[in-house]
Design an enzyme around this catalytic site. Structure first.
Site, PDB file in Angstrom:
ATOM      1  CG  ASP A 450       0.092  35.413  34.205  1.00 18.36           C
ATOM      2  OD1 ASP A 450      -0.596  36.288  33.665  1.00 18.36           O
ATOM      3  OD2 ASP A 450       0.234  35.314  35.441  1.00 18.36           O
ATOM      4  CG  ASP A 513      -4.399  38.492  39.460  1.00 17.95           C
ATOM      5  OD1 ASP A 513      -4.602  37.302  39.160  1.00 17.95           O
ATOM      6  OD2 ASP A 513      -3.366  39.110  39.130  1.00 17.95           O
TER       7      ASP A 513
HETATM    8  C1  GLA Z   1      -0.442  37.200  37.626  1.00 17.86           C
HETATM    9  C2  GLA Z   1      -1.579  36.206  37.732  1.00 17.86           C
HETATM   10  C3  GLA Z   1      -1.605  35.592  39.103  1.00 17.86           C
HETATM   11  C4  GLA Z   1      -0.278  34.934  39.405  1.00 17.86           C
HETATM   12  C5  GLA Z   1       0.848  35.935  39.236  1.00 17.86           C
HETATM   13  C6  GLA Z   1       2.203  35.259  39.327  1.00 17.86           C
HETATM   14  O1  GLA Z   1      -0.678  38.303  38.421  1.00 17.86           O
HETATM   15  O2  GLA Z   1      -2.782  36.807  37.407  1.00 17.86           O
HETATM   16  O3  GLA Z   1      -2.649  34.661  39.227  1.00 17.86           O
HETATM   17  O4  GLA Z   1      -0.114  33.824  38.571  1.00 17.86           O
HETATM   18  O5  GLA Z   1       0.791  36.582  37.968  1.00 17.86           O
HETATM   19  O6  GLA Z   1       3.254  36.146  39.184  1.00 17.86           O
END
Ligand code: GLA
Length: 693
Positions: A450, A513
């Site tokens: 990420d 997300d």
């Molecule tokens: C980001 C990602 C999510 C999750 C969060 C965790 O927002 O896109 O899928 O993994 O971080 O903090």
């Protein structure tokens, strides 16, 4: 032969199965663009037009379609390359020095050699032709062979010329939770600029261009190109005063200056490009097939379970093992432990950088969970955010100088985190070693990588926008050499790193997300225009959706997520018996159709109804799947007609709907079509069809 050279070595004809691209070198050594479009049979037909000035205010360098315009001379148009030499000269004057053609593993490659007429500065233009995919790729490498530094002020990978005005440009706009929002814009006089300045490629715009002449899915001319970059990029489309449209793309020159030391080279990212005379569908098919067969790692992607939306940071061994048991019962094949497992990571406030297992949450180590997952026959994946550090983390306390910052300024935080300066050798080493240790010590099959904030305060160096992401690529490439079976998912606050730069180095994209199944239809539709289905991670999550507040039936949520690489992100411990049964059944069906979805040919079907049906077909050899969605029934509850594509005219197909089975010829299914009527809100169905032997 996909590359032909004619007329005393001065016209280069590059051809795929159905397209051609031509340029040449004129008698003064200028690289002139000559043609891009449907396939031409012979290079001999192409002549170099004589250069004539329109007026003293329209100099020849300005009006001539140039293959690779550089900054300098009487040129005022967009250029691809601008440099400054050590003596202050800020103009490039190149000479053509010849070419090489060679066969590479991927296709035939032409390299054109240019050299500045005064300075030892080389420019190599590279063209690779992939005939069977109807695609080509361009890139450029510059090299400083002088004794003094050269400063690169701008480097775009390519310029293209489209011999028409009044084209239509399409791309996506968006932001976190709303990536891949397609927009369509007429091109007129002036410029359209799309770019990213944040160090993360693609929440806002995506590094590709699509220019069409009244195209539909199946008709009309489309010119397209996709840049292989995940950092800052820019692209400019310009309808000129001289009857054509220019488009170019490459590294963003915003806040950019790269010093090329004596002997150093800089390679611009490649740009995959193509032409379709039969609409957007052909464009998508070529890119999808090339991505699957030539860029992405082989193999079907597993059905994953990820507890992020269910548990957020509150992960612990006991709950995760419980979830793993339930995930396995449902049919998941990969269990991914998301954020919260390391350091003092209980919220966004702390933990990033401290990549040791939190003992309070995992008193018996990570092994306990991994062993449980493995004994259930699932693979194990884990979340990391290696480029970041929280101010409170031990890593930051130990190495405050490792982040991008200015000593005299307050350092920017976003999601309570700083960005590590990955271009520093010790930081790069830290990131690599941390991940290598993790993969060596634990039996991990999948990394979700990420990056949750943009980069800022990059220090005196203005080349980090490019070097940072190159470091990410190189670290993952090295890790994969040592741990070849591990899959990497590219996530950047959702779909912030969806591009052809990262694809192939990473294996999957976290698309967004935004897991609302209705919003996803738009996101997935726009995504599918350029990017392959197999890389598109899509989860079924709980309702009301955390972002939209919408409540959508589980069946629709499954169908929407089954359009890509399926994942489950629900709190499955709270599933009712009915939900459990439905989820089991949907996952079972997904596994049956998975090769068709992930490796088949994808069609965005026309919806002839006044109701807003979304119709998507997948076809692999003799078998296919159709997903139909009707998010909202309106007055009249009209049905639609599904006209399938890609079938064999004369063959007979068995079509299996929720109502039963029928047999029809391919010709009937493609032209007459199937009547389909869904009722109620958030209605969806899956139809399968297979050729009868
Ligand atoms: C980001 C990602 C999510 C999750 C969060 C965790 O927002 O896109 O899928 O993994 O971080 O903090």
């Amino acid at each position: 032969m996909s590359i032909t050279v004619s007329q005393k070595d001065s016209v280069f004809l590059l051809s795929t199965n159905s397209t051609s691209y031509v340029f040449g070198v004129d008698d003064r050594g200028l690289l002139r663009h000559l043609y891009w479009g449907g396939r031409l049979p012979r290079a001999e037909d192409l002549e170099m037009p004589v250069l004539t000035e329109v007026s003293t205010n329209d100099p020849v360098l300005e009006i001539t379609p140039e293959e690779f315009p550089v900054h300098g001379g009487l040129r005022y148009k967009e250029h691809c390359l601008k440099v400054m030499f050590a003596d202050g000269t800020r103009e490039l004057v190149y000479r053509y020095c010849g070419y090489d053609i060679r066969q590479t593993e991927t296709g035939e490659e032409l390299i054109l050699h240019l050299r500045d007429e005064h300075y030892a500065f080389l420019i190599d233009l590279r063209y690779t032709v992939y005939p069977a995919y109807d695609l080509m790729e361009r890139s450029v490498t510059v090299q400083n062979q002088s004794e003094e530094p050269v400063w690169i002020e701008k480097l775009h990978s390519a310029q293209f010329h489209i011999p028409y005005e009044n084209l239509t440009f399409s791309n996506v706009h968006g932001h976190w939770g709303a990536e891949q929002q397609r927009f369509v814009q007429p091109v007129s006089y002036g410029k359209i600029v799309i770019e990213n300045r944040r160090g993360i490629s693609s929440h806002n715009h995506n590094p590709y261009f699509v220019l069409d002449r009244g195209a539909t899915e199946t008709t009309g001319q489309v010119y397209f190109g996709a840049l292989r970059v995940s950092g800052n990029f820019s692209g400019v489309v310009e309808q000129t005063q001289y009857g054509e449209t220019l488009v170019q793309m490459g590294l963003n020159d915003h806040d950019w200056l790269l010093e090329l030391a004596p002997g150093e080279r800089l390679e611009a990212p490649g740009i995959l490009y193509g032409y379709s005379a039969s609409g957007f569908e052909t464009m998508s098919h070529h890119l999808h097939r090339f991505a699957r067969e030539r860029i992405m790692s082989a193999g079907l992607r597993p059905v994953l379970y990820n507890s992020w939306e269910a548990t957020e940071f509150h992960v612990n061994s006991r709950d995760q093992i419980q979830l793993a048991h339930r995930a396995q019962e449902l049919g998941a094949e990969l269990f991914v432990l998301d954020d919260g497992w390391f350091g003092e990571r209980h919220s966004t406030q702390n933990g990033l950088g401290d990549w040791y297992v939190n003992e309070g949450k995992f008193p018996n180590g990570l092994e306990e969970l991994i062993d449980a997952v493995k004994s259930l026959g699932m693979k194990f994946g884990i979340w990391v955010e290696p480029e970041m550090v929280n101010p409170k983390a031990q890593l930051y306390q130990a190495h405050p100088d490792w982040i991008y910052h200015y000593d005299t300024r307050v350092t920017d935080t976003s999601r309570v985190q700083y960005v590590l300066n990955a271009t520093r050798p010790e930081v790069r080493e830290f990131i690599y070693t941390m991940l290598d240790n993790l993969l060596t010590r634990y039996d991990i099959d999948y990394i979700k990588w990420d990056a949750n904030r943009p980069i800022s305060q990059t220090g005196p160096q203005r080349d980090v926008w490019h070097k940072h992401i190159r470091t990410v690529y190189e670290v993952v490439e090295s890790l994969k050499k040592k741990h070849p079976n591990v899959l990497f998912e590219a996530c950047a606050s959702g779909g912030g790193r969806i591009d052809y730069g990262i694809l192939g180095i990473f294996d999957d994209f976290w698309t967004s997300d935004n897991t609302d199944a209705y919003d996803r239809l738009y996101i997935q539709d726009a995504y599918s225009r350029i990017y392959p289905i197999k890389a598109m991670r899509a989860w079924v999550t709980d309702c009301p959706n955390f972002l939209s507040g919408r409540v959508i039936p589980l069946k629709f949520r499954f169908h929407s997520a089954m359009m890509g690489s399926l994942g489950i992100g629900c709190n499955i411990l709270k599933f009712t018996p009915e939900e459990t049964e439905l989820a089991k059944e949907m996952i079972r069906r997904y596994k049956q159709i998975r090769p068709i979805i992930q490796e088949g040919t994808f069609y965005r079907l026309e919806n002839p109804s006044c109701e807003r049906y979304f119709l998507y077909e997948y076809l692999k050899e003799s078998e296919g799947v159709l997903f139909a969605f009707l998010p909202q029934s309106r007055v009249g509850h009209r049905g639609t007609t599904v006209r399938l594509r890609g079938l064999e005219e004369e063959s007979v197909y068995t079509v299996t709907t929720e109502e039963g089975e029928i047999t029809k010829s391919g010709g009937y299914l493609m032209r007459h079509g199937l009547a389909l009527r869904l009722t109620g809100d958030y209605a969806s169905t899956m139809i399968r069809f297979a050729k009868k032997e």
